[in-house]
Design a protein around this motif. Structure first.
Motif, PDB file in Angstrom:
ATOM      1  N   THR A 163       0.836  -1.210   0.000  1.00  0.00           N
ATOM      2  CA  THR A 163       0.000   0.000   0.000  1.00  0.00           C
ATOM      3  C   THR A 163       0.869   1.258   0.000  1.00  0.00           C
ATOM      4  OG1 THR A 163      -1.772  -1.123   1.189  1.00  0.00           O
ATOM      5  CG2 THR A 163      -1.737   1.275   1.357  1.00  0.00           C
ATOM      6  N   THR A 176      -4.958   7.437  -5.218  1.00  0.00           N
ATOM      7  CA  THR A 176      -4.629   7.172  -3.815  1.00  0.00           C
ATOM      8  C   THR A 176      -4.677   5.671  -3.545  1.00  0.00           C
ATOM      9  OG1 THR A 176      -6.897   7.289  -2.960  1.00  0.00           O
ATOM     10  CG2 THR A 176      -5.679   9.376  -3.122  1.00  0.00           C
ATOM     11  N   ASN A 178      -4.760   3.086  -0.146  1.00  0.00           N
ATOM     12  CA  ASN A 178      -4.864   2.984   1.310  1.00  0.00           C
ATOM     13  C   ASN A 178      -5.327   1.596   1.721  1.00  0.00           C
ATOM     14  OD1 ASN A 178      -4.432   5.883   2.298  1.00  0.00           O
ATOM     15  ND2 ASN A 178      -5.962   6.151   0.676  1.00  0.00           N
ATOM     16  N   LEU A 235     -13.020   6.452   1.544  1.00  0.00           N
ATOM     17  CA  LEU A 235     -11.702   6.462   0.893  1.00  0.00           C
ATOM     18  C   LEU A 235     -11.831   6.582  -0.632  1.00  0.00           C
ATOM     19  CD1 LEU A 235      -9.744   3.810   3.006  1.00  0.00           C
ATOM     20  CD2 LEU A 235      -9.330   6.288   2.943  1.00  0.00           C
ATOM     21  N   THR A 244      -3.431   9.196   1.467  1.00  0.00           N
ATOM     22  CA  THR A 244      -2.805   8.116   0.683  1.00  0.00           C
ATOM     23  C   THR A 244      -1.604   7.533   1.424  1.00  0.00           C
ATOM     24  OG1 THR A 244      -2.165   7.470  -1.561  1.00  0.00           O
ATOM     25  CG2 THR A 244      -1.223   9.558  -0.758  1.00  0.00           C
ATOM     26  N   THR A 246      -1.682   5.227   3.699  1.00  0.00           N
ATOM     27  CA  THR A 246      -1.905   5.013   5.121  1.00  0.00           C
ATOM     28  C   THR A 246      -3.001   3.957   5.320  1.00  0.00           C
ATOM     29  OG1 THR A 246      -2.234   6.169   7.220  1.00  0.00           O
ATOM     30  CG2 THR A 246      -3.596   6.911   5.364  1.00  0.00           C
ATOM     31  N   HIS A 247      -3.442   3.826   6.572  1.00  0.00           N
ATOM     32  CA  HIS A 247      -4.510   2.861   6.835  1.00  0.00           C
ATOM     33  C   HIS A 247      -5.524   3.479   7.781  1.00  0.00           C
ATOM     34  CE1 HIS A 247      -1.942   2.273  10.384  1.00  0.00           C
ATOM     35  NE2 HIS A 247      -3.074   1.975  10.998  1.00  0.00           N
TER      36      HIS A 247
END
Ligand code: NAD
Length: 257
Positions: A163, A176, A178, A235, A244, A246-247
């Motif tokens: 990711t 993006t 994620n 998202l 973008t 990230t989680h």
């Protein structure tokens, strides 16, 4: 603007909830996953009720050529792939020394490598449009481990790395990438683990639910598939364009501990 969404593993559980949310939001949807033909036909009919295009592609996530065909079919049918949700996943619960080698390979293929293959096929299409959303359904197990889930935890940690890498490669293209990290969601995948975990640990199935699964979820409640789908929808939205690499955790506080 009309969007096309491809959701792997969307015949059941979290993937089906995400496909439903995206269809309700106006996207043409490409379903994927296994299941009885009549059940899949019923899902297609239900989602068509939102007024958009819905097709099903039976690509096996262990087969790179079939995965490439899934993305190509989506693009051929609807003209683009705007949202890619990598969700297909399986689990196997066993001590490392007893873990079947073929299960390890299968979990790494479905839970990790398939996302590389879908992204490899979809990224050129998204780059052309200078816009795209890639959402990887990881897990709390992408951040922390549990015993007896070596392949799953390794694959989910891997998807977190994939990711971040993809997000950096695609940041300048309006795309993006994620991950979503759910805690325990009561879906068929989790229900199937309950007898295995009970056997491995020598405890009852009710004890597995309360003492093993929800033990780590401070809210003491399962996450719902609709809650995961709502996060995916966010998202996928324009409002999330600066999010973008990230989680988002949806784990009732599990990974705060
Ligand atoms: P599920 O078993 O309900 O659904 C899994 C989906 O993947 C199904 O549609 C199935 O047909 C599909 N699938 C399995 N093998 C496939 C293959 N080889 N090719 C194509 N499709 C395949 O499970 P779920 O709980 O909805 O899980 C979905 C995702 O969410 C998985 O990646 C899982 O790891 C993740 N997740 C689940 C939980 C949970 O508690 N349920 C928690 C965190 C993360």
């Amino acid at each position: 603007m009309k969007r096309t969404a491809v959701i792997t593993g969307s015949t059941s559980g979290i993937g089906l909830a995400i496909a439903t949310a995206l269809a309700r939001d106006g996207a043409d949807v490409v379903l994927n996953g296994f299941g009885p033909a009549d059940e899949i036909a019923a899902i297609i009919e239900r989602l068509k009720g939102f007024g958009n295009g819905v097709i099903y592609h039976g690509a096996d996530m262990t087969k790179p050529a079939e995965i490439a065909d899934l993305v190509a079919t989506a693009s051929r049918t609807f003209g683009s792939v705007d949202v890619l949700v990598n969700n297909a996943g399986i689990q196997h619960v066993e001590k490392i020394e007893d873990f079947p080698i073929e299960k390890w390979d299968q979990i790494i293929a479905i839970n990790l490598s398939s996302s590389f293959h879908t992204m490899r096929a979809a990224i050129p299409l998204m780059k052309e449009k200078k816009k795209g959303r890639i959402i990887n359904v990881a897990s709390a197990h992408g951040l922390v481990a549990s015993p007896f889930k070596s392949a799953y935890v390794a694959a989910k940690h891997g998807i977190m790395g994939l990711t971040k890498t993809a997000a950096l490669e695609l940041a300048e293209f309006g795309i993006t990438v994620n991950s979503i990290c759910p805690g325990y969601v009561l879906t068929p995948l989790v229900e199937k683990q309950i007898p295995d975990t009970a056997r491995t640990r020598g405890i009852s199935e009710e004890q597995v639910k309360q003492d093993v699964m929800l033990k780590f979820q401070p809210t003491k409640d399962f996450v719902s598939v609709e809650e995961v789908a709502a996060t995916a929808l966010f998202l996928a939205s324009d409002s999330a364009r600066q999010i973008t690499g990230t989680h988002i955790s949806i784990d009732g506080g599990w990974t705060a501990q």
